[in-house]
Design a protein around this motif. Sequence first.
Motif, mmCIF file in Angstrom:
data_model
loop_
_atom_site.group_PDB
_atom_site.id
_atom_site.type_symbol
_atom_site.label_atom_id
_atom_site.label_comp_id
_atom_site.label_asym_id
_atom_site.label_seq_id
_atom_site.Cartn_x
_atom_site.Cartn_y
_atom_site.Cartn_z
ATOM 1 N N MET A 115 48.546 28.672 49.597
ATOM 2 C CA MET A 115 47.634 29.289 49.427
ATOM 3 C C MET A 115 47.311 29.834 48.356
ATOM 4 O O MET A 115 46.149 30.638 47.260
ATOM 5 C CB MET A 115 47.585 29.991 50.148
ATOM 6 N N ASP A 116 48.424 30.611 47.341
ATOM 7 C CA ASP A 116 48.357 31.190 45.912
ATOM 8 C C ASP A 116 47.750 29.766 44.710
ATOM 9 O O ASP A 116 47.408 30.387 43.836
ATOM 10 C CB ASP A 116 49.688 31.198 44.895
ATOM 11 N N GLY A 117 48.269 28.981 45.283
ATOM 12 C CA GLY A 117 47.777 27.475 43.880
ATOM 13 C C GLY A 117 45.933 27.368 44.920
ATOM 14 O O GLY A 117 45.312 27.598 43.503
ATOM 15 N N ALA A 118 45.408 27.905 45.597
ATOM 16 C CA ALA A 118 44.570 27.804 45.994
ATOM 17 C C ALA A 118 43.460 28.564 45.761
ATOM 18 O O ALA A 118 41.757 28.971 46.603
ATOM 19 C CB ALA A 118 44.043 27.147 47.448
ATOM 20 N N GLY A 119 43.865 29.773 45.157
ATOM 21 C CA GLY A 119 42.707 30.786 44.756
ATOM 22 C C GLY A 119 43.099 31.703 45.619
ATOM 23 O O GLY A 119 42.672 33.046 45.977
ATOM 24 N N ALA A 120 43.817 31.719 47.227
ATOM 25 C CA ALA A 120 44.555 33.966 48.024
ATOM 26 C C ALA A 120 44.856 34.585 47.142
ATOM 27 O O ALA A 120 46.126 34.086 45.682
ATOM 28 C CB ALA A 120 45.178 32.811 49.009
ATOM 29 N N ARG A 121 44.249 35.753 46.854
ATOM 30 C CA ARG A 121 45.653 36.637 46.756
ATOM 31 C C ARG A 121 46.342 37.378 47.354
ATOM 32 O O ARG A 121 45.454 38.665 48.688
ATOM 33 C CB ARG A 121 44.196 37.458 45.643
ATOM 34 N N GLY A 122 47.332 37.647 47.073
ATOM 35 C CA GLY A 122 48.027 38.467 47.864
ATOM 36 C C GLY A 122 48.059 40.066 47.442
ATOM 37 O O GLY A 122 48.006 39.878 46.018
ATOM 38 N N CYS A 123 48.271 40.932 48.094
ATOM 39 C CA CYS A 123 48.183 42.714 47.263
ATOM 40 C C CYS A 123 49.137 43.749 48.897
ATOM 41 O O CYS A 123 48.916 42.916 49.467
ATOM 42 C CB CYS A 123 47.203 42.465 47.233
ATOM 43 N N ASP A 124 48.982 44.683 47.805
ATOM 44 C CA ASP A 124 49.538 45.208 48.848
ATOM 45 C C ASP A 124 48.040 46.315 49.745
ATOM 46 O O ASP A 124 47.774 46.786 48.481
ATOM 47 C CB ASP A 124 50.883 46.060 47.850
ATOM 48 N N HIS A 130 40.596 49.719 47.747
ATOM 49 C CA HIS A 130 40.091 51.260 48.141
ATOM 50 C C HIS A 130 39.826 50.957 49.127
ATOM 51 O O HIS A 130 39.248 50.927 49.863
ATOM 52 C CB HIS A 130 38.679 50.889 46.605
ATOM 53 N N TRP A 131 40.654 51.779 50.058
ATOM 54 C CA TRP A 131 40.539 52.609 51.418
ATOM 55 C C TRP A 131 39.209 53.258 51.296
ATOM 56 O O TRP A 131 39.587 55.129 50.749
ATOM 57 C CB TRP A 131 41.512 52.427 52.143
ATOM 58 N N PHE A 132 38.092 53.713 52.182
ATOM 59 C CA PHE A 132 37.039 54.281 51.599
ATOM 60 C C PHE A 132 37.056 55.482 53.617
ATOM 61 O O PHE A 132 36.623 54.275 54.441
ATOM 62 C CB PHE A 132 35.289 54.409 51.789
ATOM 63 N N HIS A 133 37.219 55.701 53.710
ATOM 64 C CA HIS A 133 37.245 56.434 55.534
ATOM 65 C C HIS A 133 37.011 57.973 56.099
ATOM 66 O O HIS A 133 37.101 58.775 54.771
ATOM 67 C CB HIS A 133 38.973 56.075 56.426
ATOM 68 N N TYR A 134 36.092 58.050 56.500
ATOM 69 C CA TYR A 134 35.677 59.147 56.965
ATOM 70 C C TYR A 134 35.671 60.205 55.721
ATOM 71 O O TYR A 134 35.577 60.767 55.410
ATOM 72 C CB TYR A 134 36.823 60.177 57.642
ATOM 73 N N GLY A 135 34.426 59.418 54.918
ATOM 74 C CA GLY A 135 33.771 59.653 53.023
ATOM 75 C C GLY A 135 34.335 60.377 52.377
ATOM 76 O O GLY A 135 34.227 60.110 51.756
ATOM 77 N N VAL A 136 35.877 60.100 52.479
ATOM 78 C CA VAL A 136 37.095 59.661 51.822
ATOM 79 C C VAL A 136 37.850 58.290 51.139
ATOM 80 O O VAL A 136 38.057 57.862 52.306
ATOM 81 C CB VAL A 136 37.823 60.719 51.939
ATOM 82 N N TYR A 137 38.161 58.235 50.026
ATOM 83 C CA TYR A 137 39.193 56.840 49.490
ATOM 84 C C TYR A 137 40.192 58.319 49.607
ATOM 85 O O TYR A 137 40.599 59.064 49.564
ATOM 86 C CB TYR A 137 38.593 57.104 47.482
#
Length: 154
Positions: A115-124, A130-137
């Motif tokens: 998956m890494d070699g094919a272009g999938a991006r692993g992240c935390d 960027h989480w935008f939830h209830y009007g705020v980041y």
Amino acid sequence: MDDDDLLLPRRPRPERPRTRGAKTLRPTLTGHEPIVPGGPFLGKRAVVVGGSIAGMLAARILSEYFSHVVLIERDYLHDKPVGRKGVPHARQGHVLLQAGASIIGELFPEIGADMDGAGARGCDAAKELHWFHYGVYKRKIDSGIRIYLLNRML
């Protein structure tokens, strides 16, 4: 006309044996003993219809219980990640969560590097997105929860 006139008559339910508290055993070629991976095969051939990720995972699990597994897919499966006619939403973004990635990794140990070699991006998930939830980041934190961002072609 009453509401009762619109209802179809109920069919009687067939009598089923009661199994509450009983241990369920799966049939084998040798009798009714529990099947364990690597033990006696359940049968000679299993057929899986559909080459999606669910079909591939089903075929992999069935390979522990059957001597041959046949996977039927109407589209041609390429060696490289390309779109298929039967998967029109393949180019859309998808997320593979950490629990799913670890289960798939147990079944296919080489898939992480593929998956890494094919272009999938692993992240935390909580640190790098960027989480935008209830009007705020939301504040970014190091959660240790790894997810993969990819599309279905991978």
